[in-house]
Write an enzyme that holds these catalytic residues in place. Structure first.
Site, PDB file in Angstrom:
ATOM      1  N   ARG A 236       0.861  -1.173   0.000  1.00 11.64           N
ATOM      2  CA  ARG A 236       0.000   0.000   0.000  1.00 11.64           C
ATOM      3  C   ARG A 236       0.900   1.226   0.000  1.00 11.64           C
ATOM      4  O   ARG A 236       1.992   1.218   0.565  1.00 11.64           O
ATOM      5  CB  ARG A 236      -0.919   0.021   1.223  1.00 11.64           C
ATOM      6  N   GLU A 265      -3.725   8.278  -4.440  1.00  6.79           N
ATOM      7  CA  GLU A 265      -4.034   7.632  -5.717  1.00  6.79           C
ATOM      8  C   GLU A 265      -5.324   8.195  -6.297  1.00  6.79           C
ATOM      9  O   GLU A 265      -6.326   8.297  -5.586  1.00  6.79           O
ATOM     10  CB  GLU A 265      -4.138   6.109  -5.532  1.00  6.79           C
ATOM     11  N   HIS A 284      -1.283   1.231  -9.961  1.00  5.39           N
ATOM     12  CA  HIS A 284      -1.884   0.245  -9.040  1.00  5.39           C
ATOM     13  C   HIS A 284      -2.542  -0.901  -9.829  1.00  5.39           C
ATOM     14  O   HIS A 284      -3.745  -1.134  -9.760  1.00  5.39           O
ATOM     15  CB  HIS A 284      -2.913   0.906  -8.120  1.00  5.39           C
TER      16      HIS A 284
END
Length: 331
Positions: A236, A265, A284
């Site tokens: 993460r 993000e 991601h």
């Protein structure tokens, strides 16, 4: 008997929705942020909630008094107040198995791409800057025979280790619990986090985001790494102190980084990380293949079906909620 109701958000296709509709009434929102009032109204009557990119708050739970179970289409669950869910007897499930191999592929791809300067050199060709033989200023680093340090040795960490062993890499790991069976079978070695940083040519983060792991690695940890080492983060974004990492890269404390996740993000287009040739940045995509995302969705669907049918779901995040759930009258 009244059919139970489900609110479904994003990342479900018609076959998965049809599987749910066989037993439940389903309201599906492809763009929930554009229909906030309708979603809130649906949640007030919902017994189940399923989807990707879910963020659940105690205030949301207050408005969903009938909620029995939540199925997230992800392995991570840091967007959920787990203790609060458990207190209310709401079951939370995730999808821990089906994305393991795909995410490990992404991690090792970042190892390779960072070491061999893949993106930087591909852009050089694409932009017409390849005008002579590649010389030492553009050389990369070997991967085979080097030392990979895994911070965390869960399912994904073990899958990355298998790939590394195929490249004749020495594998170190730091983990809360030792894995003597894997040490014996694979020849991997356990180290403290600090020792691993100093010995590894590639440091790969695979730990979940918790209060203990937030900003686990920053400037000081980069100082403890080899100047020739690379950082890879597929965990993460908040596991890394991004400001500290940027400073370390600017000062040349490490050779580079491969990042699939970021503190914010989507990452800000103003981030210095996007201007560094020695940083590989991905949006991601750890589990983002057609096959894996479909498998994740079906896994979440089955988890939710089991939970709402009174069965203990296979991938239960908060088992402490199970006895509470079954001590409550069914709505």
């Amino acid at each position: 008997m009244e059919r139970k109701r489900i609110v479904a958000l994003r990342r479900l296709k018609e076959p998965q929705l049809q599987r749910l509709r066989e037993q439940f009434d389903v309201e599906y929102f492809e763009e929930p942020e554009q229909h906030a009032e309708a979603v809130a109204a649906a949640l007030r009557q919902a017994h189940g909630l399923i989807g990707g990119k879910l963020v659940v708050t105690p205030a949301m739970l207050d408005e969903a008094p009938r909620l029995e179970a939540i199925a997230t289409i992800s392995v991570g669950y840091d967007n959920f107040p787990v203790a609060e869910l458990s207190r209310r007897g709401i079951l939370l499930t995730n999808t821990p198995d089906v994305l393991t191999e795909t995410t490990a592929d992404t991690a090792f791809m970042l190892v390779m791409a960072s070491a061999r300067r893949l993106v930087e050199l591909a852009n050089m060709v694409r932009e017409g800057r390849w005008t002579q033989h590649v010389g030492e200023p553009h050389f990369g680093s070997n991967v085979h025979g080097k030392t990979l340090g895994l911070v965390g040795l869960g399912r994904i960490g073990r899958a990355i280790a298998r790939r590394a062993l195929g490249f004749n890499m020495r594998v170190l790991y730091s983990n809360a619990s030792p894995k003597p069976e894997l040490e014996a079978e694979w020849g991997i070695e356990r180290r403290s986090f600090e020792q691993l940083l100093g010995e590894s040519d590639f440091v790969c983060l695979t730990v979940p985001l918790t209060a203990e792991t937030e900003h686990l690695l920053g400037y000081e940890q980069c100082r403890a790494m080899k100047r020739s080492a690379f950082l890879v983060n597929i965990a993460r974004g908040k596991v890394v102190d991004e400001a500290g990492l940027i400073r370390a890269l600017e000062e040349g404390l490490i050779a580079g980084a491969g990042l699939d996740v970021f503190e914010q993000e989507p990452v800000s287009p103003d981030s210095p990380l996007l201007r560094m040739d020695n940083v590989v940045t991905l949006p991601h995509i750890g589990s983002a293949t057609h096959e894996t995302r479909e498998a994740m969705a079906y896994c979440a669907v089955e988890n939710l079906c089991q939970a709402l049918q009174g069965e203990r779901p296979r991938d239960l995040v908060n088992p402490e909620a199970w006895p509470i759930r079954h001590s409550q009258p069914q709505s």
